[in-house]
Design a protein around this motif. Structure first.
Motif, PDB file in Angstrom:
ATOM      1  N   UNK A 135     -16.679 -14.236 -22.470  1.00 57.17           N
ATOM      2  CA  UNK A 135     -16.755 -15.058 -21.375  1.00 57.17           C
ATOM      3  C   UNK A 135     -16.162 -14.257 -20.071  1.00 57.17           C
ATOM      4  N   UNK A 136     -15.060 -13.528 -20.426  1.00 57.32           N
ATOM      5  CA  UNK A 136     -14.165 -13.058 -19.137  1.00 57.32           C
ATOM      6  C   UNK A 136     -14.936 -11.764 -18.780  1.00 57.32           C
ATOM      7  N   UNK A 137     -15.781 -11.012 -19.592  1.00 56.12           N
ATOM      8  CA  UNK A 137     -16.269  -9.792 -19.242  1.00 56.12           C
ATOM      9  C   UNK A 137     -17.559 -10.290 -18.237  1.00 56.12           C
ATOM     10  N   UNK A 138     -18.504 -11.381 -18.781  1.00 58.44           N
ATOM     11  CA  UNK A 138     -19.548 -11.682 -18.018  1.00 58.44           C
ATOM     12  C   UNK A 138     -18.955 -12.505 -16.591  1.00 58.44           C
ATOM     13  N   UNK A 139     -17.956 -13.271 -16.591  1.00 60.33           N
ATOM     14  CA  UNK A 139     -17.349 -13.566 -15.367  1.00 60.33           C
ATOM     15  C   UNK A 139     -17.100 -12.341 -14.486  1.00 60.33           C
ATOM     16  N   UNK A 140     -16.376 -11.188 -15.019  1.00 55.69           N
ATOM     17  CA  UNK A 140     -16.313 -10.090 -14.183  1.00 55.69           C
ATOM     18  C   UNK A 140     -17.499  -9.447 -13.575  1.00 55.69           C
ATOM     19  N   UNK A 141     -18.433  -9.406 -14.567  1.00 62.27           N
ATOM     20  CA  UNK A 141     -19.678  -8.687 -14.144  1.00 62.27           C
ATOM     21  C   UNK A 141     -20.410  -9.765 -12.972  1.00 62.27           C
ATOM     22  N   UNK A 142     -20.290 -11.117 -13.226  1.00 56.53           N
ATOM     23  CA  UNK A 142     -21.026 -11.981 -12.320  1.00 56.53           C
ATOM     24  C   UNK A 142     -20.124 -12.015 -10.879  1.00 56.53           C
ATOM     25  N   UNK A 143     -18.773 -11.659 -11.090  1.00 51.73           N
ATOM     26  CA  UNK A 143     -18.027 -11.386  -9.605  1.00 51.73           C
ATOM     27  C   UNK A 143     -18.649 -10.165  -8.938  1.00 51.73           C
ATOM     28  N   UNK A 144     -18.722  -9.053  -9.773  1.00 50.58           N
ATOM     29  CA  UNK A 144     -19.270  -7.787  -9.169  1.00 50.58           C
ATOM     30  C   UNK A 144     -20.631  -7.830  -8.628  1.00 50.58           C
ATOM     31  N   UNK A 145     -21.538  -8.882  -9.407  1.00 49.52           N
ATOM     32  CA  UNK A 145     -22.849  -9.006  -8.795  1.00 49.52           C
ATOM     33  C   UNK A 145     -23.026  -9.739  -7.652  1.00 49.52           C
ATOM     34  N   UNK A 146     -22.008 -10.954  -7.675  1.00 48.39           N
ATOM     35  CA  UNK A 146     -21.850 -11.351  -6.318  1.00 48.39           C
ATOM     36  C   UNK A 146     -21.438 -10.809  -5.243  1.00 48.39           C
ATOM     37  N   UNK A 147     -20.468  -9.749  -5.265  1.00 46.84           N
ATOM     38  CA  UNK A 147     -20.097  -9.009  -4.411  1.00 46.84           C
ATOM     39  C   UNK A 147     -21.203  -8.108  -3.766  1.00 46.84           C
ATOM     40  N   UNK A 148     -21.937  -7.597  -4.898  1.00 48.33           N
ATOM     41  CA  UNK A 148     -23.159  -6.797  -4.632  1.00 48.33           C
ATOM     42  C   UNK A 148     -24.198  -7.525  -3.589  1.00 48.33           C
ATOM     43  N   UNK A 149     -24.425  -8.690  -4.133  1.00 45.86           N
ATOM     44  CA  UNK A 149     -25.358  -9.430  -3.529  1.00 45.86           C
ATOM     45  C   UNK A 149     -25.075  -9.711  -2.133  1.00 45.86           C
ATOM     46  N   UNK A 150     -23.755 -10.260  -1.910  1.00 47.99           N
ATOM     47  CA  UNK A 150     -23.393 -10.442  -0.547  1.00 47.99           C
ATOM     48  C   UNK A 150     -23.569  -9.420   0.349  1.00 47.99           C
ATOM     49  N   UNK A 151     -23.066  -8.400  -0.045  1.00 48.64           N
ATOM     50  CA  UNK A 151     -22.896  -7.073   0.609  1.00 48.64           C
ATOM     51  C   UNK A 151     -24.071  -6.509   1.045  1.00 48.64           C
ATOM     52  N   UNK A 152     -25.250  -6.633   0.130  1.00 46.38           N
ATOM     53  CA  UNK A 152     -26.422  -6.180   0.391  1.00 46.38           C
ATOM     54  C   UNK A 152     -27.147  -7.157   1.437  1.00 46.38           C
ATOM     55  N   UNK A 153     -27.061  -8.450   1.137  1.00 46.86           N
ATOM     56  CA  UNK A 153     -27.876  -9.525   2.163  1.00 46.86           C
ATOM     57  C   UNK A 153     -26.976  -9.137   3.509  1.00 46.86           C
ATOM     58  N   UNK A 154     -25.732  -9.200   3.614  1.00 49.96           N
ATOM     59  CA  UNK A 154     -25.172  -8.973   4.894  1.00 49.96           C
ATOM     60  C   UNK A 154     -25.412  -7.587   5.594  1.00 49.96           C
ATOM     61  N   UNK A 155     -25.707  -6.640   4.770  1.00 48.45           N
ATOM     62  CA  UNK A 155     -26.030  -5.432   5.066  1.00 48.45           C
ATOM     63  C   UNK A 155     -27.366  -5.638   6.009  1.00 48.45           C
ATOM     64  N   UNK A 156     -28.319  -6.275   5.334  1.00 48.36           N
ATOM     65  CA  UNK A 156     -29.589  -6.425   5.691  1.00 48.36           C
ATOM     66  C   UNK A 156     -29.446  -6.870   7.283  1.00 48.36           C
ATOM     67  N   UNK A 157     -28.767  -7.980   7.261  1.00 44.78           N
ATOM     68  CA  UNK A 157     -28.612  -8.713   8.548  1.00 44.78           C
ATOM     69  C   UNK A 157     -27.893  -7.669   9.445  1.00 44.78           C
ATOM     70  N   UNK A 158     -27.159  -6.883   9.275  1.00 40.68           N
ATOM     71  CA  UNK A 158     -26.637  -5.852  10.158  1.00 40.68           C
ATOM     72  C   UNK A 158     -27.552  -4.750  10.642  1.00 40.68           C
ATOM     73  N   UNK A 159     -28.349  -4.546   9.676  1.00 41.78           N
ATOM     74  CA  UNK A 159     -29.647  -3.690   9.778  1.00 41.78           C
ATOM     75  C   UNK A 159     -30.427  -3.982  10.907  1.00 41.78           C
ATOM     76  N   UNK A 160     -30.684  -5.494  10.744  1.00 43.43           N
ATOM     77  CA  UNK A 160     -31.610  -6.127  11.787  1.00 43.43           C
ATOM     78  C   UNK A 160     -31.131  -6.188  12.967  1.00 43.43           C
ATOM     79  N   UNK A 161     -29.707  -6.327  13.067  1.00 43.48           N
ATOM     80  CA  UNK A 161     -29.180  -6.416  14.220  1.00 43.48           C
ATOM     81  C   UNK A 161     -29.055  -5.268  15.044  1.00 43.48           C
ATOM     82  N   UNK A 162     -29.049  -4.066  14.234  1.00 42.33           N
ATOM     83  CA  UNK A 162     -28.977  -2.680  14.878  1.00 42.33           C
ATOM     84  C   UNK A 162     -30.497  -2.226  15.443  1.00 42.33           C
ATOM     85  N   UNK A 163     -31.564  -3.279  14.840  1.00 40.48           N
ATOM     86  CA  UNK A 163     -32.603  -2.965  15.261  1.00 40.48           C
ATOM     87  C   UNK A 163     -32.904  -3.661  16.587  1.00 40.48           C
ATOM     88  N   UNK A 164     -31.998  -4.793  16.947  1.00 39.53           N
ATOM     89  CA  UNK A 164     -32.160  -5.390  18.188  1.00 39.53           C
ATOM     90  C   UNK A 164     -32.485  -6.783  17.812  1.00 39.53           C
TER      91      UNK A 164
END
Length: 124
Positions: free
Chosen positions: A64-93
């Motif tokens: 369970x601990x390893x799955x939780x750590x993996x989920x936390x890392x995946x959550x960070x990756x997902x949020x960073x990706x989605x927010x990065x797409x938002x920033x890319x759209x903002x860079x495009x105006x």
């Protein structure tokens, strides 16, 4: 320096707008990913070293601990990706104005939350 300018030393009274919070979370998720990459590379090295180490890694990853750590890392990756797409759209105006920036922040949080829940279902 002007000594008569207003100074607020009580940080609890400072109210930030929603885009500021999403931007801070974007930076924090990047730091989380930077720290987690070492762990993931170590797990990859274990999985490729031998059949025994791969079997050992499978046992560790079923906890369970390893799955939780993996989920936390995946959550960070997902949020960073989605927010990065938002920033890319903002860079495009797209979404540079105050109101559209607030809507973009809400969309970032909602899309990230849905994907993070789906990642949790996938991990467990």
């Amino acid at each position: 320096m002007n000594s008569k300018r207003p100074v607020n030393l009580d940080i609890t009274t400072i109210k930030l707008p929603l885009p500021a919070y999403t931007s801070i979370l974007h930076r924090l998720s990047g730091i989380l990913l930077f720290a987690g990459v070492g762990l993931l590379i170590y797990a990859l090295e274990l999985s490729l070293a031998s059949e025994e180490s791969f079997a050992d890694l499978q046992i560790v990853m079923s906890s369970g601990l390893a799955k939780f750590i993996l989920w936390v890392l995946l959550s960070g990756l997902i949020y960073h990706f989605v927010a990065g797409v938002k920033h890319l759209l903002m860079d495009a105006g797209i979404g540079e104005e105050l109101e559209s920036g607030r809507i973009g922040s809400i969309a970032t949080i909602v899309v990230s939350a849905v994907l993070i829940v789906l990642a949790g279902v996938w991990v467990w």
